[in-house]
Design an enzyme around this catalytic site. Structure first.
Site, PDB file in Angstrom:
ATOM      1  N   CYS A  86     -41.116 -84.159  48.448  1.00 51.67           N
ATOM      2  CA  CYS A  86     -41.117 -85.104  47.327  1.00 51.67           C
ATOM      3  C   CYS A  86     -41.647 -84.417  46.057  1.00 51.67           C
ATOM      4  CB  CYS A  86     -41.906 -86.358  47.699  1.00 51.67           C
ATOM      5  SG  CYS A  86     -41.582 -87.752  46.602  1.00 51.67           S
ATOM      6  N   HIS A 202     -39.844 -88.305  53.253  1.00 49.25           N
ATOM      7  CA  HIS A 202     -41.220 -88.060  53.700  1.00 49.25           C
ATOM      8  C   HIS A 202     -41.330 -88.021  55.226  1.00 49.25           C
ATOM      9  CE1 HIS A 202     -43.519 -88.517  49.903  1.00 49.25           C
ATOM     10  NE2 HIS A 202     -42.523 -89.302  49.542  1.00 49.25           N
ATOM     11  N   GLU A 204     -43.780 -86.954  56.925  1.00 53.18           N
ATOM     12  CA  GLU A 204     -45.152 -87.274  57.356  1.00 53.18           C
ATOM     13  C   GLU A 204     -45.392 -88.778  57.466  1.00 53.18           C
ATOM     14  OE1 GLU A 204     -44.274 -86.516  54.350  1.00 53.18           O
ATOM     15  OE2 GLU A 204     -45.524 -87.573  52.890  1.00 53.18           O
TER      16      GLU A 204
END
Lengths: 229, 734
Positions: A86, A202, A204
């Site tokens: 990002c 993302h 994570e």
């Protein structure tokens, strides 16, 4: 496996990435403040998401001039692996480690939602080595400037060289497959040597079923295992 | 400095009444100067003094074994187990958001986040409660898009997920929108920081952003009605910087972990004035500040401007004297201003120095304790009639009415809004916007925090006491629906001009109702905010006493969503008996959209039944008997069922009663009900009977795409979803 997660003023996915890596490896990676000018020997440098320097000037532009970036450039020049997520992807473009730019989303609005992306055939790279080409992964995006753009020649080169790592694709989530207008539906790209990767989604945030998906853990785990082998 | 002597005209221009002006003269025994008068007017503004609402706020229940910090601090705190506290508050930014929607909404989020991290909590979630004018009003699009990007602009950048909220559209908000933001944080129960100054001689430190000329007298602006000249007030709107907010949050949390802080207060409404006055007065002490030391963004700022600026991202801290070095290093690291500007004194006075002169020297007693408190007159409340369903219903198929309601801006999908909010940063969001309640995992544990914001202004308008209770009950239901145990509430009381008796009735009676419900449901009020004078050119908003509720779930594995997972699952309604064949349509969305919204009594809230039903649902969810649950609210049973089907992408076959009033049954908004999906209807039903809770079977989830109420009354779930999803984008992009 030695990892460093870089932290800039305004980074806000640094903890999430640390938690994800710890969940996968059982070990907590170190966080490195942007004013450091050296990186200890590492296998992977991760630039997390967020709003480094408040996105002032241009997303990632100020972070790309932080002292720690020189160490990242040295690490990459030695063939070290670098991953930007990002805002981390935006920073990598500003450093020149990856080509192209990320401009404002085609819808002119910030967008946070789940997307599906397809793993592409790429040059040999730890970031795709353990993922099957054609596999579809679901994970969130959350950005205002994720619309990948480059000149036609550059785009053709990325495509032909196998540097497009992930493309937005149809999936179960609501809305258009390509959420931001990215050229060639690009969600993530890698460097010519396969060692530097930037992506808008993302991983994570997608590390267990109760968070909506575990596909992010699959991606991160595959990458860490490839780097360890 | 040569300054003209202050007169009543000066006081009046700052919003003070003649009696208040006289009281200041009497208490000071002299005429105040400009700076002092500005300080009095800010502290005595409705916004800071609660002078019209205090009498009623005092009646709210604020105690309970779960309460760690009640009203009066920057935010409330409740015990959630494991030595942790949930710290939360809701606050309005209505007037600024109307004038400058992006900055108004953004600084509303920034301000409420500061209230929470000032207490030593790391913010973990944001919520909001928004009211806009009619969808076709010419300012609505502009205001809505500005407010939404402002909320996102701050929350997304600072990295706190926005996990839920509510939005209404009504022409009473055409000239006065409501923007209420709620923040929830987590702290160690034994490491909660407060604002009372301690220890005369201790240093007072200014940290954060510099002080500029923005937002001067914002608290006073928030305490007056709007008129055509409101546009001229643009300079009184504060400008936010979420990047500095993030740095300030990290620096403060790091400082608090270092055991250096004695007390801390954010500079919100009335800036340096209210923060210094509140810290000193709460500590029963005095404070002295050298204004020449205050970091200023602009040259030549006067004492008046420095004291009344509402520049954002600033804090005032009383430090341990030996901690200055440690603290300064932390703020240097985060590149924020850190400036000792004064000290705590034992004089009981606020003393300000500038250019070597004393520019303000006033006793704190009059400023705080003598702040006016009014018992404003109320108009008599005349209840509206109860209307029979048959007076307003037709024999149209349920499915066609359902489609019409789901397409209205009142019920349409809010995806256009919430996709602009980062709902997943921090990696603990289990249920984001679009569910019954926002649900996040308590980081690193199996516990979850559920939260909801609710109010139904059209109910409050026709029966304020019942409406105040209903707001609490609806929030309670939303928390129970995910399987969590409601703990406590924060409230945001949005009303018109309290000097009008009919508005005062709305305010007083809805607080009474809210208090009754909070007591009955054991959800004490731990924090809150009051926003009055929400009027434009003499026209008041529909009353909007918003409730923000927080609950806890001990094991997040037991939490449920609102989507049934497979065909064959049975739908039941809890809180409704088997013979029900009609419903309460007065003040319903059905009445609003299909019957011209006749003035009628709203559905009554029965608090004892609410609690019994809510606790039954919690126990059934914990026992694993429930697959999905959804409270019945706007639009009644048919809308609740449709929302569950749309969430699942599955159809259902519903047995509607063959006598009675079909529309009353389908769209009535009788309170205290939940629709649930289960694999074991027998177990749930017998448990309900044993607990003396009403329960009634509705139908079964089907493998088709059809939501069927009768052989000739069915509709495609995909079509419902498509239409419900299309409304907001069409409004905003069309």
């Amino acid at each position: 496996m030695r990892l460093a997660i870089l932290v800039f003023p305004g980074s806000n996915c640094d903890r999430d990435m640390m938690v994800a890596i710890e969940k996968i490896t059982g070990r907590r990676p170190s966080l490195v403040w942007h004013k450091e000018s050296n990186l200890d020997p590492i296998d992977l440098a991760i630039i997390p998401g967020g709003f480094s320097f408040g996105d002032y000037l241009r997303c990632g532009a100020l972070a790309a001039r932080s002292p720690i970036i020189n160490a990242v450039l040295d690490h990459a020049a030695r063939g070290g692996a670098v991953m930007g997520i990002c805002n981390g992807f935006q920073i990598l473009l500003e450093t020149g480690l990856l080509p192209g730019v990320l401009v404002q989303n085609a819808g002119l609005k910030y967008v946070c939602r789940d997307i599906t992306m397809e793993v592409c055939e790429t040059v040999v790279s730890p970031f795709t080595k353990n993922l099957e080409a054609g596999a579809r992964l679901t994970m969130p995006i959350a950005h205002n400037d994720g619309n990948y753009f480059a000149g036609e020649e550059e785009l053709a080169r990325l495509n032909d060289n196998g540097q497009v790592a992930f493309r937005y694709a149809d999936g179960p989530a609501h809305g258009l497959a390509n959420p931001n207008g990215s050229a060639l539906d690009i969600a993530g790209i890698i460097s010519t040597n396969g060692r530097v990767m930037g992506m808008m989604p993302h991983p994570e945030r997608a590390i267990s079923p109760e968070l909506g998906s575990s596909d992010g853990a699959t991606l991160l785990k595959g990458c860490l295992e490839a780097l360890a082998s | 400095m040569n300054e003209p002597e202050m007169t009543f005209e000066n006081a009046a221009s700052m919003g003070l009444s003649e009696n208040e002006w006289k009281l200041i003269l009497k208490r000071l025994a002299r005429t105040p100067n400009l700076c002092e008068l500005g300080i009095f007017s800010a502290m005595w503004s409705e916004h800071c003094s609660y002078k019209s609402s205090k009498k009623w706020l005092k009646t709210l229940p604020v105690d309970g074994p779960q309460v760690i910090v009640g009203p009066g601090e920057n935010a409330g705190a409740v015990d959630i187990g494991d030595g942790l506290a949930a710290i939360f508050k809701i606050e309005s930014h209505n007037h600024p958001s109307y004038i400058e929607p992006y900055q108004g909404a953004a600084t509303g989020v920034g301000g409420i986040l500061r209230d929470v991290f000032t207490m030593g909590a790391r913010p973990v979630a944001l919520m909001n409660a928004l009211r806009f004018g009619a969808a076709d009003h010419n300012k609505t699009r502009h205001l809505l898009s500005g407010v939404i990007s402002g909320i996102g602009g701050y929350g997304n950048c600072i990295g706190i997920p926005t996990v839920g909220g509510e939005v209404n559209f009504d022409n009473s908000y055409d000239g006065n929108i409501l923007v209420n933001a709620m923040a929830v944080g987590l702290a160690n129960s034994h490491r909660i920081f407060r604002s009372a100054a301690t220890g005369p001689g201790n240093p007072v430190i200014y940290v954060g952003a510099k002080t500029g000329r923005d937002g001067i007298h914002g608290a006073t602006m928030a305490s007056t009605e709007f008129s055509d000249e409101t546009e001229l007030k643009r300079p009184t709107v504060q400008v936010g910087d979420p990047f500095t907010g993030k740095l300030l949050m990290e620096a403060c949390l790091e400082l608090m972990a270092s055991d250096s802080v004695l007390s801390i207060q954010d500079m919100g409404a009335a800036g340096l004035t209210s923060s210094s006055v509140e810290m000193a007065s709460k500590g029963g002490l005095g404070i002295e500040i050298d204004l020449d030391l205050v970091p200023a963004r602009e040259e030549g700022m006067s004492a008046y401007e420095l004291m009344l600026s509402e520049s954002q991202e600033r804090m005032l801290i009383v430090l341990k004297p030996d901690a200055i070095k440690t603290a300064r290093e932390i703020f240097d690291k985060w590149e924020l201003d850190f400036m000792p500007v004064g000290q705590v004194t034992k004089t009981g006075r606020l003393v300000l120095l500038k250019d070597g002169d004393t520019v303000c020297d006033i006793p704190l007693g009059p400023l705080v304790e003598d702040a006016p408190e009014y018992d404003r007159p109320q108009a008599e409340f005349v209840p509206y009639p109860v209307i029979e369903s048959s007076a307003i219903t037709s024999d149209a198929p349920i499915s066609s009415v359902l489609l019409r309601l789901l397409e209205t801006v009142d019920l349409a999908s809010r995806r256009w809004i919430y996709e602009q909010f980062d709902s997943q940063v921090m990696g603990d969001t289990l249920q984001g916007p679009g569910g019954n309640a926002g649900l996040i995992r308590v980081h690193g544990s199996q516990r979850g925090l559920a939260m909801s914001t609710d109010c139904t202004p059209r109910y409050v308008e026709v029966d304020p006491r019942n409406g105040g209770a209903q707001a609490v009950a609806e929030a309670y239901r939303n928390i129970c629906s995910v399987g969590a145990r409601p703990l406590a509430i924060t409230n945001n009381l949005n009303f018109g001009n309290p000097e009008k008796p009919e508005i005062m009735t709305q305010l007083a009676q809805s607080v009474v109702g809210m208090g009754e419900a909070a007591l009955a449901l054991d959800t004490p009020v731990v924090s809150g905010n009051v926003s009055l004078y929400n009027e434009t050119d003499g026209r008041a908003i529909r009353p909007c006493p918003v409730v923000g509720m927080v609950g806890v779930i001990d094991d997040i594995k037991t939490a449920v969503g609102m989507a049934p997972t497979a065909s064959g699952q049975i739908l039941l309604v809890i809180g409704q008996d088997e013979d029900c064949n009609d419903g309460w349509l007065g003040a319903s969305l059905y009445a609003r959209h299909l019957a011209g919204e006749p003035q009628a009594a709203p559905p009554p809230v029965t608090l004892a039944a609410e609690r019994k039903t809510g606790e039954f649902l919690q126990s059934q969810i914990r026992a694993g008997n429930i697959i999905a649950a959804h409270d019945v609210s706007d639009g009644g049973l048919a809308v609740a069922i449709a929302e569950m089907c749309m969430a699942a992408g599955l159809g259902a076959t519903i047995a509607s009663p063959d006598n009675g009033n079909a529309h009353g049954w389908a769209f009535g908004e009788d309170q205290g009900r939940y629709v649930i999906a289960t694999d074991d209807a027998k177990a749930v039903t017998s448990a309900a009977k044993a607990a003396n809770v009403d329960i009634c079977q509705l139908g079964v989830i089907s493998a088709t795409d059809e939501l069927k109420f009768d052989d000739n009354d069915a509709i495609s779930v995909l079509k419902l979803k498509f239409c419900a999803e299309a409304t907001m984008p069409a409004l905003m992009n069309g």
